[in-house]
Design a protein around this motif. Sequence first.
Motif, PDB file in Angstrom:
ATOM      1  N   PRO A 228       0.880  -1.280   0.076  1.00 18.35           N
ATOM      2  CA  PRO A 228      -0.107   0.065   0.039  1.00 18.35           C
ATOM      3  C   PRO A 228       0.763   1.297   0.029  1.00 18.35           C
ATOM      4  N   SER A 229       2.190   1.159   0.627  1.00 16.33           N
ATOM      5  CA  SER A 229       2.837   2.556   0.931  1.00 16.33           C
ATOM      6  C   SER A 229       3.595   2.723  -0.567  1.00 16.33           C
ATOM      7  N   PHE A 230       3.785   1.816  -1.595  1.00 16.01           N
ATOM      8  CA  PHE A 230       4.542   1.877  -2.510  1.00 16.01           C
ATOM      9  C   PHE A 230       3.805   2.852  -3.620  1.00 16.01           C
ATOM     10  N   PRO A 231       4.559   3.885  -4.035  1.00 18.25           N
ATOM     11  CA  PRO A 231       3.651   4.665  -5.191  1.00 18.25           C
ATOM     12  C   PRO A 231       3.342   3.834  -6.230  1.00 18.25           C
ATOM     13  N   LYS A 232       2.127   4.067  -6.519  1.00 21.63           N
ATOM     14  CA  LYS A 232       1.602   3.226  -7.925  1.00 21.63           C
ATOM     15  C   LYS A 232       1.989   3.666  -9.070  1.00 21.63           C
ATOM     16  N   ASP A 233       2.587   4.790  -9.229  1.00 23.57           N
ATOM     17  CA  ASP A 233       2.910   5.165 -10.612  1.00 23.57           C
ATOM     18  C   ASP A 233       4.345   4.950 -11.130  1.00 23.57           C
ATOM     19  N   ILE A 234       5.177   4.408  -9.876  1.00 28.75           N
ATOM     20  CA  ILE A 234       6.609   3.974 -10.139  1.00 28.75           C
ATOM     21  C   ILE A 234       6.993   2.935 -11.046  1.00 28.75           C
ATOM     22  N   TYR A 235       6.424   1.719 -10.756  1.00 31.58           N
ATOM     23  CA  TYR A 235       6.819   0.644 -11.753  1.00 31.58           C
ATOM     24  C   TYR A 235       6.184   0.887 -13.048  1.00 31.58           C
ATOM     25  N   PRO A 236       4.937   1.419 -13.376  1.00 32.26           N
ATOM     26  CA  PRO A 236       4.796   1.551 -14.709  1.00 32.26           C
ATOM     27  C   PRO A 236       5.499   2.655 -15.565  1.00 32.26           C
ATOM     28  N   GLN A 237       6.067   3.637 -14.656  1.00 34.67           N
ATOM     29  CA  GLN A 237       6.816   4.529 -15.292  1.00 34.67           C
ATOM     30  C   GLN A 237       8.265   4.059 -15.585  1.00 34.67           C
ATOM     31  N   VAL A 238       8.761   3.319 -15.039  1.00 35.29           N
ATOM     32  CA  VAL A 238      10.212   2.444 -15.079  1.00 35.29           C
ATOM     33  C   VAL A 238       9.762   1.553 -16.436  1.00 35.29           C
ATOM     34  N   ARG A 239       8.805   0.713 -16.361  1.00 41.95           N
ATOM     35  CA  ARG A 239       8.492  -0.198 -17.505  1.00 41.95           C
ATOM     36  C   ARG A 239       8.443   0.629 -18.604  1.00 41.95           C
ATOM     37  N   ASP A 240       7.656   1.530 -18.756  1.00 46.50           N
ATOM     38  CA  ASP A 240       7.478   2.683 -19.905  1.00 46.50           C
ATOM     39  C   ASP A 240       9.037   3.044 -20.596  1.00 46.50           C
ATOM     40  N   GLY A 241       9.676   3.348 -19.487  1.00 51.14           N
ATOM     41  CA  GLY A 241      10.795   3.880 -19.863  1.00 51.14           C
ATOM     42  C   GLY A 241      11.822   2.924 -20.486  1.00 51.14           C
ATOM     43  N   ALA A 242      11.881   1.554 -19.878  1.00 46.00           N
ATOM     44  CA  ALA A 242      12.800   0.404 -20.493  1.00 46.00           C
ATOM     45  C   ALA A 242      12.299   0.252 -21.729  1.00 46.00           C
ATOM     46  N   ARG A 243      10.839   0.030 -22.046  1.00 44.59           N
ATOM     47  CA  ARG A 243      10.389  -0.213 -23.289  1.00 44.59           C
ATOM     48  C   ARG A 243      10.719   0.603 -24.401  1.00 44.59           C
ATOM     49  N   ASN A 244      11.015   1.976 -24.162  1.00 51.97           N
ATOM     50  CA  ASN A 244      11.283   3.100 -25.015  1.00 51.97           C
ATOM     51  C   ASN A 244      12.936   3.046 -25.331  1.00 51.97           C
ATOM     52  N   GLN A 245      13.646   2.163 -24.576  1.00 50.93           N
ATOM     53  CA  GLN A 245      15.133   2.118 -24.772  1.00 50.93           C
ATOM     54  C   GLN A 245      15.618   0.813 -25.631  1.00 50.93           C
TER      55      GLN A 245
END
Length: 376
Positions: A228-245
């Motif tokens: 619950p304490s882990f910000p929900k947007d972080i993993y999707p943000q990192v995944r998107d960044g990875a796919r763009n590379q």
Amino acid sequence: MDYRLIATCAFGIEKILSNELKELGYEDLKVENGKVEFDGDEMDIAICNIHLRTAERVLIKLGEFKALSFEELFQGTKAINFGELIPISGKMHVVGKSVKSQLHSVPDCQSIVKKAVVESMKKTYDREIFAETGAVYKIEIALLKDIATITVDTSGAGLHRRGYREHSGAAPLKETLAAALVLISGYDGSRPLIDPFCGSGTILIEAAMIARNIAPNADREFVSESWPSFPKDIYPQVRDGARNQVKSLNTSITGYDNDTYVLSTAKMNAKKAGVFNNIFFKHSDFMDLKYTEKNVTIITNPPYGERLGELETIRMLMEKMGRDKAVHEDFDMYVLSAVEGFEKAFGRKSHKNRKLYNGRILTYLYQYFAEKKKED
């Protein structure tokens, strides 16, 4: 929130893991047997879980103290503020291990740590009973030479579980070790790569992912995502960044095996990993295999011949490998083997060898460089 993080790995590849962390921008790394420690926050937890190729897990280190008695273990654990990380509904699952320590009964250590964690939680939340119906927090008590280290796992399933390998042949190579072999070789996609004993394709798939800059774990989930304490947007943000590379690959990657069923498995795995179009899988017996390419990198994990009567066949394979290297001086060869007397059968001493554990099997990575690389 800032944490002390630990990326764990198989023994022998700590340097490779620390190089990965440096490339991701981390500094002040503390390298020890089977792990690398560093500082980071929630974003770093997501980056490391998604991007690290040779790590087994990413842990949050909560405390470290000497524990010669159960009372010391209890008090040292209780002093940690678990409520800072674990919510009131969190499921506190305790696992443990003990090496060269006075407190050698792991079940007893786990039981004492669980009691101490609950006592710490009582102080934070001012209540006596916890339902433990929420997200899982796997707490590990690791004792080494009487030093207790308390961690919480952020990964969930081990990071070698990329999600592409539903099926594998006998004695499969872990994805993390396969990636380590490729990274040790320095392979970057600029020259052809061959695995003459490709099995279920793990080395080739990891190599294609490295050459194309595909993050190894962008398509799987991690236990810390459910916190619950882990910000929900972080993993999707990192995944998107990875796919763009992700990049394209222009050189050939080829795998050979004499088992058609295993080859069909390798093709399925490559499809799931998104690199099927980058790898040629061919049916061939190694003894009949002739190379036509030039300036090739060979990375392979040939059979070890554990069963009685197999060793003579294995030695014939090693001898042929040595003859191939003698003919193709422009080849780099990286061979992982547990066979005693490998270099003798191969016909020459390796330029380098490296002790690595394939699961619990002690192996050596024998490295034979192209003639031009000898002086490097």
